[in-house]
Motif scaffolding. Structure first.
Motif, PDB file in Angstrom:
ATOM      1  N   PRO A  23       5.713  45.457  58.618  1.00  0.00           N
ATOM      2  CA  PRO A  23       5.331  44.268  57.849  1.00  0.00           C
ATOM      3  C   PRO A  23       4.320  43.367  58.559  1.00  0.00           C
ATOM      4  CG  PRO A  23       7.707  44.545  57.863  1.00  0.00           C
ATOM      5  CD  PRO A  23       7.159  45.553  58.813  1.00  0.00           C
ATOM      6  N   ARG A  81       5.368  34.569  59.616  1.00  0.00           N
ATOM      7  CA  ARG A  81       5.094  35.516  60.703  1.00  0.00           C
ATOM      8  C   ARG A  81       6.042  35.326  61.877  1.00  0.00           C
ATOM      9  NH1 ARG A  81       0.407  37.965  59.868  1.00  0.00           N
ATOM     10  NH2 ARG A  81      -0.188  38.308  62.037  1.00  0.00           N
ATOM     11  N   ALA A  82       6.201  36.378  62.629  1.00  0.00           N
ATOM     12  CA  ALA A  82       7.011  36.366  63.851  1.00  0.00           C
ATOM     13  C   ALA A  82       8.392  35.734  63.612  1.00  0.00           C
ATOM     14  CB  ALA A  82       6.264  35.634  64.970  1.00  0.00           C
ATOM     15  N   GLN A 138       7.270  47.424  67.918  1.00  0.00           N
ATOM     16  CA  GLN A 138       6.989  47.573  69.351  1.00  0.00           C
ATOM     17  C   GLN A 138       8.011  48.509  70.004  1.00  0.00           C
ATOM     18  OE1 GLN A 138       7.043  43.443  70.478  1.00  0.00           O
ATOM     19  NE2 GLN A 138       5.111  43.011  69.415  1.00  0.00           N
ATOM     20  N   ARG A 188      -0.057  35.942  55.748  1.00  0.00           N
ATOM     21  CA  ARG A 188      -0.562  34.951  56.732  1.00  0.00           C
ATOM     22  C   ARG A 188       0.495  33.878  56.982  1.00  0.00           C
ATOM     23  NH1 ARG A 188      -2.332  38.139  58.847  1.00  0.00           N
ATOM     24  NH2 ARG A 188      -1.896  39.537  57.138  1.00  0.00           N
ATOM     25  N   PHE A 199      12.125  44.884  77.061  1.00  0.00           N
ATOM     26  CA  PHE A 199      10.821  44.971  77.736  1.00  0.00           C
ATOM     27  C   PHE A 199      10.979  45.475  79.168  1.00  0.00           C
ATOM     28  CE2 PHE A 199       8.921  41.820  74.586  1.00  0.00           C
ATOM     29  CZ  PHE A 199       8.068  42.761  74.021  1.00  0.00           C
ATOM     30  N   SER A 229       4.590  41.243  62.253  1.00  0.00           N
ATOM     31  CA  SER A 229       5.709  41.833  62.995  1.00  0.00           C
ATOM     32  C   SER A 229       5.323  42.328  64.384  1.00  0.00           C
ATOM     33  CB  SER A 229       6.332  42.967  62.174  1.00  0.00           C
ATOM     34  OG  SER A 229       5.401  44.017  62.021  1.00  0.00           O
ATOM     35  N   GLY A 230       4.144  41.949  64.861  1.00  0.00           N
ATOM     36  CA  GLY A 230       3.778  42.244  66.250  1.00  0.00           C
ATOM     37  C   GLY A 230       3.109  43.594  66.480  1.00  0.00           C
ATOM     38  N   LYS A 231       2.344  44.052  65.499  1.00  0.00           N
ATOM     39  CA  LYS A 231       1.676  45.353  65.660  1.00  0.00           C
ATOM     40  C   LYS A 231       0.597  45.303  66.745  1.00  0.00           C
ATOM     41  CE  LYS A 231       0.822  45.735  61.150  1.00  0.00           C
ATOM     42  NZ  LYS A 231       1.675  44.665  60.588  1.00  0.00           N
ATOM     43  N   GLY A 280      -4.652  40.515  59.079  1.00  0.00           N
ATOM     44  CA  GLY A 280      -4.522  40.467  60.536  1.00  0.00           C
ATOM     45  C   GLY A 280      -4.566  39.088  61.173  1.00  0.00           C
TER      46      GLY A 280
HETATM   47  N1  LIG Z   1       7.972  40.574  70.913  1.00  0.00           N
HETATM   48  C1  LIG Z   1       7.581  39.460  70.325  1.00  0.00           C
HETATM   49  N2  LIG Z   1       8.385  38.386  70.301  1.00  0.00           N
HETATM   50  C2  LIG Z   1       7.994  37.247  69.693  1.00  0.00           C
HETATM   51  N3  LIG Z   1       6.807  37.081  69.092  1.00  0.00           N
HETATM   52  C3  LIG Z   1       5.967  38.113  69.077  1.00  0.00           C
HETATM   53  C4  LIG Z   1       6.294  39.361  69.691  1.00  0.00           C
HETATM   54  N4  LIG Z   1       5.263  40.188  69.540  1.00  0.00           N
HETATM   55  C5  LIG Z   1       4.313  39.521  68.853  1.00  0.00           C
HETATM   56  N5  LIG Z   1       4.724  38.275  68.574  1.00  0.00           N
HETATM   57  C6  LIG Z   1       3.987  37.234  67.841  1.00  0.00           C
HETATM   58  O1  LIG Z   1       4.060  37.568  66.450  1.00  0.00           O
HETATM   59  C7  LIG Z   1       2.910  37.087  65.773  1.00  0.00           C
HETATM   60  C8  LIG Z   1       2.392  38.165  64.851  1.00  0.00           C
HETATM   61  O2  LIG Z   1       1.930  39.264  65.610  1.00  0.00           O
HETATM   62  P1  LIG Z   1       0.720  40.177  65.127  1.00  0.00           P
HETATM   63  O3  LIG Z   1      -0.477  39.338  64.822  1.00  0.00           O
HETATM   64  O4  LIG Z   1       0.565  41.257  66.108  1.00  0.00           O
HETATM   65  O5  LIG Z   1       1.316  40.732  63.754  1.00  0.00           O
HETATM   66  P2  LIG Z   1       0.851  41.990  62.903  1.00  0.00           P
HETATM   67  O6  LIG Z   1       2.038  42.828  62.705  1.00  0.00           O
HETATM   68  O7  LIG Z   1      -0.345  42.623  63.526  1.00  0.00           O
HETATM   69  O8  LIG Z   1       0.479  41.289  61.534  1.00  0.00           O
HETATM   70  P3  LIG Z   1      -0.650  41.693  60.447  1.00  0.00           P
HETATM   71  O9  LIG Z   1      -0.124  42.853  59.674  1.00  0.00           O
HETATM   72  O10 LIG Z   1      -0.773  40.470  59.616  1.00  0.00           O
HETATM   73  O11 LIG Z   1      -1.886  42.034  61.190  1.00  0.00           O
HETATM   74  C9  LIG Z   1       1.921  36.675  66.837  1.00  0.00           C
HETATM   75  O12 LIG Z   1       1.866  35.270  66.877  1.00  0.00           O
HETATM   76  C10 LIG Z   1       2.487  37.201  68.116  1.00  0.00           C
HETATM   77  O13 LIG Z   1       2.189  36.359  69.197  1.00  0.00           O
END
Ligand SMILES: Nc1ncnc2c1ncn2[C@@H]1O[C@H](COP(=O)(O)OP(=O)(O)OP(=O)(O)O)[C@@H](O)[C@H]1O
Length: 567
Positions: A179, A467-468, A161, A464, A132, A182-184, A437
């Motif tokens: 997936p 996650r993370a 990211q 759901r 970061f 995964s923090g999209k 989401g």
């Molecule tokens: N760099 C990071 N390090 C740790 N946790 C993270 C990071 N970025 C995001 N997160 C956490 O990961 C979780 C999932 O993130 P997010 O909701 O963006 O997923 P997504 O990929 O959009 O999932 P979906 O496809 O289900 O929408 C959230 O709780 C978020 O706070």
């Protein structure tokens, strides 16, 4: 509704300076003059939307083959992308030394991407983020944002990211598939906040479209948290906002909305989206479903007519037709895929449970809750009536359950989500309205009480949980009626690394000892013969007067012996 070329060409009014090379090529090719006729997703037309989509994509393909290079997303552009990546800027200074350095950098990037399972296509793809801290050293990120990332506990970027952020910061359009969980969200919010830099009253500057109100609300909340310390105006397009505001004079830095709300605001000719610099289509494949695309997305994207707009598409599932569409509408875009496209998250342990019949499903659910209920648990059903029905059934049990579906008022829906988040309810029964989401912290188990109607629905529903980086469990109940659709799900399980999973058999106690157990067993073998379970080692869990009798890890050849022991 005003007629005109579709949104797909909204971005074609080039910045002539910036795209001089492309423009020259474009002028040379007469065939390209009628591009805007290709796709007329204009409301009121009587064409079959699905046919229109297919014919559009075919036409675009033909034209692409005919050489309309400026529009081919994967064509290597001769001009370097306007990257702010300082390392690459150096290349232009020195001759061969810089070239060598660039080649080394490209190699290092490839190794790094491999390590994180990142796949990219497109010309001059910016280097992925190592940390970061690079947001600041490479892109001049302001301290408030780094502080907020640290406050969230985000130590290092997730794979999506690492790649999507530098792509978007380099003003490149992007379609990304990674997936669930995964923090999209951060992958598109972070570059958006960095690019907008500071608050301004200069119209609406960025728009995020989400398929449901719940997701739009969640994204607004995440965006505000990330922007803390800056004075950005971040607005959720709610009914009250539409009612109480003169939208013709409305301005904000980031507007988050469902397509329907925004389209209504445009249709009443109130809202001006012509200055939007960033447009994100979250859960893009859902937004691009044929009905949605025609009615809601096309007018919105068309209204975002700023020629230098940067558009991006994100989802955990990106079917080929969305990719085709993205390829034909975006300029010089980068495609980013993390892991294998269209697969479930590998951190979810997946199980299939053969419940035989509808009664069997309820029995299986009650039985497993009686044995071990490890909240929070999400239960997905196929319709609002099914949700009401199951909620009615569980109301008699000693389980704190909530329910959410589209028949509830907005407040009731919000309360159902809030109660589940706060742990006031342990089990939330839901339709697919919250399948995409939604980020509930630490859901332990997702139960597909009703079989999902597509592979994508399965991936998003079970996503759901797990996650993370956390682990999770997903159980899919099925009956005889679901068997024709089983192979699809079994293949998805296999693709996400599910080597061994359990197929459990639930049997009503009064049926034990009669032929139905053997019948169910025969059915299992039948499904296996259909090729659904080649990879699965079967584990039987049989209810016996309220007790579980379990036989696990039974190898295929000795199964019949084990089953007879169970009986
Ligand atoms: N760099 C990071 N390090 C740790 N946790 C993270 C990071 N970025 C995001 N997160 C956490 O990961 C979780 C999932 O993130 P997010 O909701 O963006 O997923 P997504 O990929 O959009 O999932 P979906 O496809 O289900 O929408 C959230 O709780 C978020 O706070």
């Amino acid at each position: 509704m005003e007629k005109g070329p579709s949104f797909l060409f909204a971005g074609v009014s080039f910045d002539k300076k910036k795209f001089a090379t492309d423009l020259a090529r474009f002028k040379e090719n007469k065939e390209s003059e009628n591009l805007a006729d290709d796709f007329s997703f204009v409301e009121g037309e009587k064409t079959d939307p699905e046919k229109a989509m297919v014919s559009f994509v075919k036409k675009r393909k033909r034209k692409s083959i005919a050489g309309v290079e400026g529009f081919n997303v994967f064509k290597s552009s001769k001009q370097l992308a306007p990257a702010v990546d300082k390392e690459k800027e150096k290349v232009e200074d020195g001759p061969s030394k810089a070239k060598k350095e660039l080649n080394k950098q490209i190699e290092r990037d490839a190794v790094f991407r491999k390590k994180y399972n990142i796949h990219v296509s497109g010309a001059n793809v910016p280097s992925p983020l190592r940390t970061f801290a690079e947001l600041s050293s490479r892109f001049g990120c302001e301290s408030y944002l780094l502080r907020n990332l640290a406050e969230h506990g985000y130590k290092e970027p997730t794979p999506i990211q690492r790649q999507a952020i530098p792509v978007l910061l380099s003003d490149r359009e992007c379609f990304a598939c990674a997936p669930t969980g995964s923090g999209k969200t951060l992958a598109f919010l972070c570059p958006m906040l960095m690019k907008l830099r500071c608050a301004s009253k200069d119209g609406i500057r960025a728009v995020i479209l989400c398929p449901t109100r719940e997701l739009a609300t969640q994204t607004t909340r995440e965006c505000k948290k990330l922007a803390k310390g800056n004075k950005f105006q971040i607005k959720l397009m709610k009914k009250e906002l539409v009612r109480s505001t003169d939208l013709s004079k409305f301005s904000c830095d980031i507007l988050i909305s469902t397509p329907l709300r925004l389209r209504l605001a445009i249709r009443r000719k109130k809202i001006d989206l012509s200055r939007v610099e960033y447009l994100v289509l979250d859960e893009a494949d859902k937004l691009f479903e044929v009905g949605n695309l025609l009615k809601h997305i096309d007018p919105v994207v068309k209204a975002c007519s700023n020629p230098s707009i940067v558009r991006s598409l994100f989802s955990a599932t990106l079917p080929d037709f969305v990719e085709e569409l993205a390829r034909s509408i975006m300029h010089d875009a980068v495609r980013v895929i993390v892991g294998r496209k269209n697969t479930a998250s590998e951190s979810i342990k997946q199980k299939l449970v053969f419940a035989g019949s509808e009664e069997g499903k309820l029995l299986a659910l009650r039985q497993s809750f009686a044995e071990s209920l490890n909240p929070p648990v999400l239960i997905f059903v196929q319709s609002k009536d099914r949700a009401k029905e199951l909620y009615g059934e569980l109301a008699f049990d000693d389980i704190r359950a909530g329910v959410i579906h589209s028949d509830l008022s907005q407040t009731q829906r919000e309360n159902a989500v809030d109660d589940f988040r706060a742990g006031k309810t342990w089990v939330l029964i839901a339709t697919d309205v919250i399948a995409r989401g939604m980020d509930f912290k630490g859901v332990n188990c997702v139960i597909n009480y009703d079989f999902p109607d597509s592979g994508a629905a399965y991936i998003h529903r079970i996503g759901r949980t797990g996650r993370a980086g956390r682990s999770g469990e997903a159980i899919t109940l099925y009956t005889e009626d679901d068997i024709p659709f089983l192979r699809n799900i079994a293949n998805l399980m296999k693709a996400s690394g599910c080597e061994k999973t359990a197929i459990m058999l639930y049997q009503h106690p009064h049926e034990l000892g009669n032929m139905s157990m053997s019948r169910n067993y025969v059915n299992i073998l039948k499904h296996k013969a259909m090729g659904c379970y080649e990879f699965i080692s079967i584990c039987f869990t049989v209810t016996s007067c309220g007790k579980l009798l379990q036989i696990t890890g039974v190898p295929y050849r000795s199964k019949s012996a084990a089953a007879s022991t169970a009986l």
